[in-house]
Design an enzyme around this catalytic site. Structure first.
Site, PDB file in Angstrom:
ATOM      1  N   LYS A 141       5.507   9.196   8.454  1.00 16.46           N
ATOM      2  CA  LYS A 141       5.388   8.672   9.813  1.00 16.46           C
ATOM      3  C   LYS A 141       6.472   9.191  10.772  1.00 16.46           C
ATOM      4  O   LYS A 141       6.353  10.286  11.288  1.00 16.46           O
ATOM      5  CB  LYS A 141       5.335   7.145   9.765  1.00 16.46           C
ATOM      6  CG  LYS A 141       4.121   6.666   8.922  1.00 16.46           C
ATOM      7  CD  LYS A 141       3.723   5.269   9.201  1.00 16.46           C
ATOM      8  CE  LYS A 141       2.691   4.736   8.222  1.00 16.46           C
ATOM      9  NZ  LYS A 141       1.314   4.960   8.591  1.00 16.46           N
TER      10      LYS A 141
ATOM     11  N   TYR B 109       0.865  -1.181   0.000  1.00 19.59           N
ATOM     12  CA  TYR B 109       0.000   0.000   0.000  1.00 19.59           C
ATOM     13  C   TYR B 109       0.897   1.225   0.000  1.00 19.59           C
ATOM     14  O   TYR B 109       1.813   1.321   0.816  1.00 19.59           O
ATOM     15  CB  TYR B 109      -0.883  -0.014   1.247  1.00 19.59           C
ATOM     16  CG  TYR B 109      -1.773   1.195   1.415  1.00 19.59           C
ATOM     17  CD1 TYR B 109      -2.898   1.377   0.625  1.00 19.59           C
ATOM     18  CD2 TYR B 109      -1.491   2.150   2.386  1.00 19.59           C
ATOM     19  CE1 TYR B 109      -3.721   2.483   0.799  1.00 19.59           C
ATOM     20  CE2 TYR B 109      -2.311   3.262   2.567  1.00 19.59           C
ATOM     21  CZ  TYR B 109      -3.422   3.425   1.770  1.00 19.59           C
ATOM     22  OH  TYR B 109      -4.235   4.508   1.948  1.00 19.59           O
TER      23      TYR B 109
ATOM     24  N   ASP C 249       9.582   2.562  -0.777  1.00 18.15           N
ATOM     25  CA  ASP C 249       8.599   3.274   0.041  1.00 18.15           C
ATOM     26  C   ASP C 249       8.897   2.936   1.500  1.00 18.15           C
ATOM     27  O   ASP C 249       8.509   1.882   2.004  1.00 18.15           O
ATOM     28  CB  ASP C 249       7.184   2.847  -0.357  1.00 18.15           C
ATOM     29  CG  ASP C 249       6.129   3.546   0.490  1.00 18.15           C
ATOM     30  OD1 ASP C 249       6.510   4.256   1.453  1.00 18.15           O
ATOM     31  OD2 ASP C 249       4.931   3.381   0.200  1.00 18.15           O
TER      32      ASP C 249
HETATM   33  N1  HOZ Z   1      -0.320   3.099   6.354  1.00 26.03           N
HETATM   34  C1  HOZ Z   1      -1.232   3.117   7.437  1.00 26.03           C
HETATM   35  C2  HOZ Z   1      -1.577   1.747   7.886  1.00 26.03           C
HETATM   36  N2  HOZ Z   1      -1.488   0.778   6.929  1.00 26.03           N
HETATM   37  C3  HOZ Z   1      -2.397   3.903   7.084  1.00 26.03           C
HETATM   38  C4  HOZ Z   1      -3.209   4.319   8.211  1.00 26.03           C
HETATM   39  C5  HOZ Z   1      -4.500   4.772   7.663  1.00 26.03           C
HETATM   40  O1  HOZ Z   1      -4.854   4.418   6.531  1.00 26.03           O
HETATM   41  O2  HOZ Z   1      -5.179   5.475   8.389  1.00 26.03           O
END
Ligand code: HOZ
Length: 432
Positions: A269, A146, A241
């Site tokens: 983050k 993702y 990433d």
């Molecule tokens: N990358 C975060 C967790 N997979 C995203 C958190 C979110 O989508 O709020």
């Protein structure tokens, strides 16, 4: 005694009237774990408190940023000090180059970095840059990874997309994803074949070097080296990433841990210390294509926001001064991950686990989990039962089988013992 939930429920009901699903990000809705979402009112160190006064050991850490724990004094003081001088100017402040210097010094391939406000912006902009630099259209991503919610990246995505079982996203025209090639992670042959088929047309390969968004899935031995070699051979850029892994797995992220240099790195983050920050960086030759120096346009009113820069700077400075933190995180994370796995084994519960440093997942699957196909075999009902039982026992895990959990420097041996004890109860035959 059962956990109190009245206030959180009330707050959720109210929010549902005003905000889609009551949440500002779908992963907060607890949709796949069969219980109501929590409303958090306070965090301190490794613990959080909800609106009903329940206390939990937190293994989400705001989905990764809080490597120093909640309300770390060094971060809070830096943010307060910055806020006293004003919250935003839409003009440059000295803090931006301060944080840039720290970030660049952690990544040998990076000569310049551009700050944005989220990981989504970082990956989307890095891809735009890669396409401009290579003058090519296709991009390669991997199933279950993702990279935020930009149109072209929602193909076979992990995180909330995987959790909710959404195949892609409505509202993204076919034409917008026609240049996205989604391949299985940890499969070198699939990548080789894609480069064979689309020779000279692939702008970049974007990858979470250690995946966090289908649960934690590490790269197979030699896989990252293969990504590097194959992309280089065809003059495509390799984008790591490291929004999740940067400053998390090592000070210099996964690329330090596995000693691989990508062409571009995306971050988020931890570099914002809990405030909204993303970044992308690489060699000047590529980065200088960004406006105002070059023709690649990318902008943002709150990019480089002084509060966010201050929080990031305080966090990274602490980590730079205390690099031994990574060994401590690794040790404590091993204790909790192995302890819970042993409790499952004793109770005859099928569970396998993946962990890299302080990122980990207990998969309710026989395993091994090496890609999206194997992650998707997990028993999500069993995960839901485990999640609810842990919550009842004061342990707050990511509310999805397909998300990584995180440990912070504020976690203690006592937290770990409490977590293992909670797991023993969760795995006891009567627990449902
Ligand atoms: N990358 C975060 C967790 N997979 C995203 C958190 C979110 O989508 O709020």
């Amino acid at each position: 005694m059962a956990r109190k939930t009245e206030q959180s429920r009330k707050l959720q009901k109210r929010a549902e009237q005003l905000i889609p699903g009551g949440v500002n990000s779908p992963v907060r809705a607890f949709r796949s774990v069969g219980c109501d979402p929590l409303y958090i009112v306070r965090g301190q160190g490794s613990h959080i408190w909800d609106a009903d006064g329940n206390e939990y050991v937190d293994y989400i850490g705001s989905w990764g940023p809080l490597i120093l724990g909640h309300a770390a004094p060094t971060v809070i003081e830096a943010v307060i000090a910055a806020a006293r001088n004003g919250t935003s100017f839409g003009a440059s402040t000295p803090a931006e180059a301060d944080l840039a210097e720290l970030v660049i010094s952690a990544f040998p391939h990076m000569q310049k970095v551009r700050f944005v406000s989220s990981g989504t912006e970082a990956t989307m902009s890095a891809i735009r840059l890669a396409r401009a630099y290579t003058k090519r259209k296709y991009i390669v991503k991997f199933e279950g990874c993702y990279h935020g919610h930009a149109d072209a990246l929602l193909v076979k995505a992990g995180s909330g997309v995987a959790t909710l079982g959404i195949p892609g996203s409505a509202g993204v025209p076919e034409e917008f994803i026609q240049f996205t090639l989604a391949l299985p992670y940890n499969d070198t042959n699939a990548l080789d074949q894609a480069f064979e088929r689309f020779k000279g047309q692939i702008a970049c390969v974007i990858v979470e070097p250690v995946v966090g968004n289908m649960g934690c899935v590490p790269p197979a031995s030699g896989y990252l080296e293969a990504l590097r070699a194959i992309s280089k051979r065809d003059k495509a850029l390799l984008i790591f990433d490291e929004v999740m892994t940067g400053f998390r797995l090592a000070y210099g992220g996964a690329q330090e841990l596995y000693t691989i240099q990508p062409d571009l790195t995306t971050l988020g983050k931890i570099i914002g210390g809990g405030l909204p920050v993303g970044a992308y960086g690489g060699p000047s030759e590529i980065m200088d294509m960004i406006a105002p120096l070059g023709p690649v346009y990318q902008a943002g009113t709150l990019s480089g926001n002084p509060l966010a820069m201050a929080a990031g700077y305080a966090t990274l400075s602490y980590l730079r001064e205390h690099k031994d933190v990574y060994a401590k995180l690794d040790k404590l994370a091993a204790e909790v991950v192995d302890g819970v796995a042993a409790a499952a084994k004793d109770a005859g519960v099928f569970l396998c686990h993946n962990r890299v440093g302080s990122m980990f997942t207990w998969f309710f699957a026989e395993g091994p989990v090496t890609d999206w196909t194997s992650a998707a075999k997990s028993d999500t009902e069993a995960f839901g039962r485990f999640f609810r039982a842990m919550l009842e026992n004061g342990i707050y895990l990511p509310p999805s089988q397909f998300e990584a959990a995180f440990l912070s420097a504020a976690h203690t041996t006592q937290d770990v013992q409490q977590t293992i004890a909670a797991a023993k109860q969760a795995f006891a035959p009567a627990a449902a």
